[in-house]
Design an enzyme around this catalytic site. Structure first.
Site, mmCIF file in Angstrom:
data_model
loop_
_atom_site.group_PDB
_atom_site.id
_atom_site.type_symbol
_atom_site.label_atom_id
_atom_site.label_comp_id
_atom_site.label_asym_id
_atom_site.label_seq_id
_atom_site.Cartn_x
_atom_site.Cartn_y
_atom_site.Cartn_z
ATOM 1 N N ASP A 227 0.859 -1.200 0.000
ATOM 2 C CA ASP A 227 0.000 0.000 0.000
ATOM 3 C C ASP A 227 0.886 1.239 0.000
ATOM 4 O O ASP A 227 2.089 1.148 0.184
ATOM 5 C CB ASP A 227 -0.874 0.006 1.270
ATOM 6 C CG ASP A 227 -0.026 -0.165 2.524
ATOM 7 O OD1 ASP A 227 0.155 -1.317 2.956
ATOM 8 O OD2 ASP A 227 0.502 0.835 3.034
ATOM 9 N N ASP A 229 0.507 3.603 2.275
ATOM 10 C CA ASP A 229 0.224 4.157 3.597
ATOM 11 C C ASP A 229 -0.895 5.204 3.446
ATOM 12 O O ASP A 229 -1.937 4.872 2.882
ATOM 13 C CB ASP A 229 1.510 4.717 4.223
ATOM 14 C CG ASP A 229 1.394 4.856 5.733
ATOM 15 O OD1 ASP A 229 0.748 3.968 6.348
ATOM 16 O OD2 ASP A 229 1.918 5.812 6.297
#
Ligand SMILES: CSC[C@H]1O[C@H](OP(=O)(O)O)[C@H](O)[C@@H]1O
Ligand SMILES: Nc1ncnc2[nH]cnc12
Length: 311
Positions: A227, A229
């Site tokens: 991801d 974040d």
């Protein structure tokens, strides 16, 4: 299926610590499942001993596998019994750990599902996790300027590059932020870490890497980005669903990567490296408290960890 034996007589030199989404290593032959107790308690999970046949030399090597968050992912990052994990692995002969981790990316060019071999760490844990074997009457200090093992990293990077173009994208270096959790970062924290030069973020490299260094075990993390974040302005903020989804989608590549590393490590050319000969004896000179001043409890603990040094 018959229960696996709970003993294994030969020393096992190499271990894989599996993290989020890598709770086992399918495709390897399980030959034992060890329930080990240490002076620091029990490890996160039984340690499975696997036999791995090297694809080139056909040599069979034993590998230990430990699931960091437990068999059912029931241990939060701050609950992982890292001292027991590292002590248990050392007690069966382990001298090299390949640790796997799902990480958030703090840089545009590190895309979800890319792999990163970090070479630095910034400690953002909050002092709530036991982080040393040396306390309570025996003090030691070990160098930690380079928190990962550069010799192991070289082998790991070569393996990753050999898989490139086949769905694997590898970044050779990076600064890992190890945060406390279990909540993910705020946007301000995420941007702060970017301003510090952070490349990736997780919750589990520390104290694992520090304890491995204290135990004279060569340690390298293989990180897989899952991801961006929460700093990225055009992608959604990190969620567990996102982490798990990317981990699952790329699990075949993760396993291929780990298998390639085990193949390479099994070669005779890497025998000294895998046995961490370059770290051997470092703790002997790192302990500042003379043995005559150790309490019986301290002696018992340190004898468990280093039976060959302290008796
Ligand atoms: C489930 S997202 C957060 C979780 O994922 C990473 O785990 P691991 O390093 O064991 O793969 C991260 O460190 C957090 O523990
Ligand atoms: N964004 C993130 N922060 C901390 N740990 C993670 N593990 C996977 N993604 C993460």
């Amino acid at each position: 299926m018959a229960a696996l034996p709970d003993t294994y007589n030969d020393p096992v030199r190499i271990a894989v610590i599996g993290g989020t989404g890598l709770r086992e290593l399918p495709g390897f032959t399980q030959v034992a499942s060890l329930s080990i107790s240490t002076p620091w308690g029990k490890p996160s999970s039984p340690i499975t001993i696997l036999h791995h046949q090297c694809s080139t030399s056909k040599k069979v090597v034993a590998v230990a596998f430990l699931s960091r968050h437990g068999l059912h992912h029931q241990l939060a990052p701050h609950e992982v019994p890292s001292r027991a994990n590292i002590a248990a692995l050392r007690s069966i002969g382990v001298r090299t750990i390949i640790a796997f981790s799902a990480v958030g990316s703090l840089q545009e060019e590190i895309k979800p599902r890319d792999f990163v071999i970090p070479d630095q760490v910034i400690d953002r844990t909050k002092g709530v996790r036991p982080w040393t074997f040396f306390e309570g009457g025996a003090v030691a200090h070990v160098p930690f300027a380079d928190p990962f093992d550069e010799g192991v990293a070289k082998v790991v990077r070569a393996c990753g590059h050999s898989l490139e173009g086949d769905g694997v994208k590898l970044h050779d270096r990076g600064t890992l932020i190890c945060m406390e959790g279990p909540q993910f970062s705020t946007r301000a924290e995420s941007n702060l870490y970017r301003s510090w030069g952070g490349s990736i973020i997780n919750m589990s490299c520390l104290p694992e890497a520090k304890l491995a260094r204290e135990a004279e075990i060569a340690y390298q993390m293989i990180c897989m980005s899952t991801d961006y974040d929460c700093w990225h302005t055009s992608t959604a903020d990190v969620t567990v669903e996102m982490v798990m989804g990317n981990m699952k989608a790329n699990s075949l590549n993760a396993r291929r990567f780990v298998t390639a590393v085990l193949d390479a490590m099994a070669s005779d050319a890497h025998s000294d490296l895998v046995q961490a000969k370059h770290l051997e004896g470092s703790i002997k000179f790192g302990v500042t408290t003379p043995q005559t001043y150790w309490s019986p409890e301290v002696r018992e603990r340190l004898q468990f960890l280093f039976p060959e040094y302290f008796n």
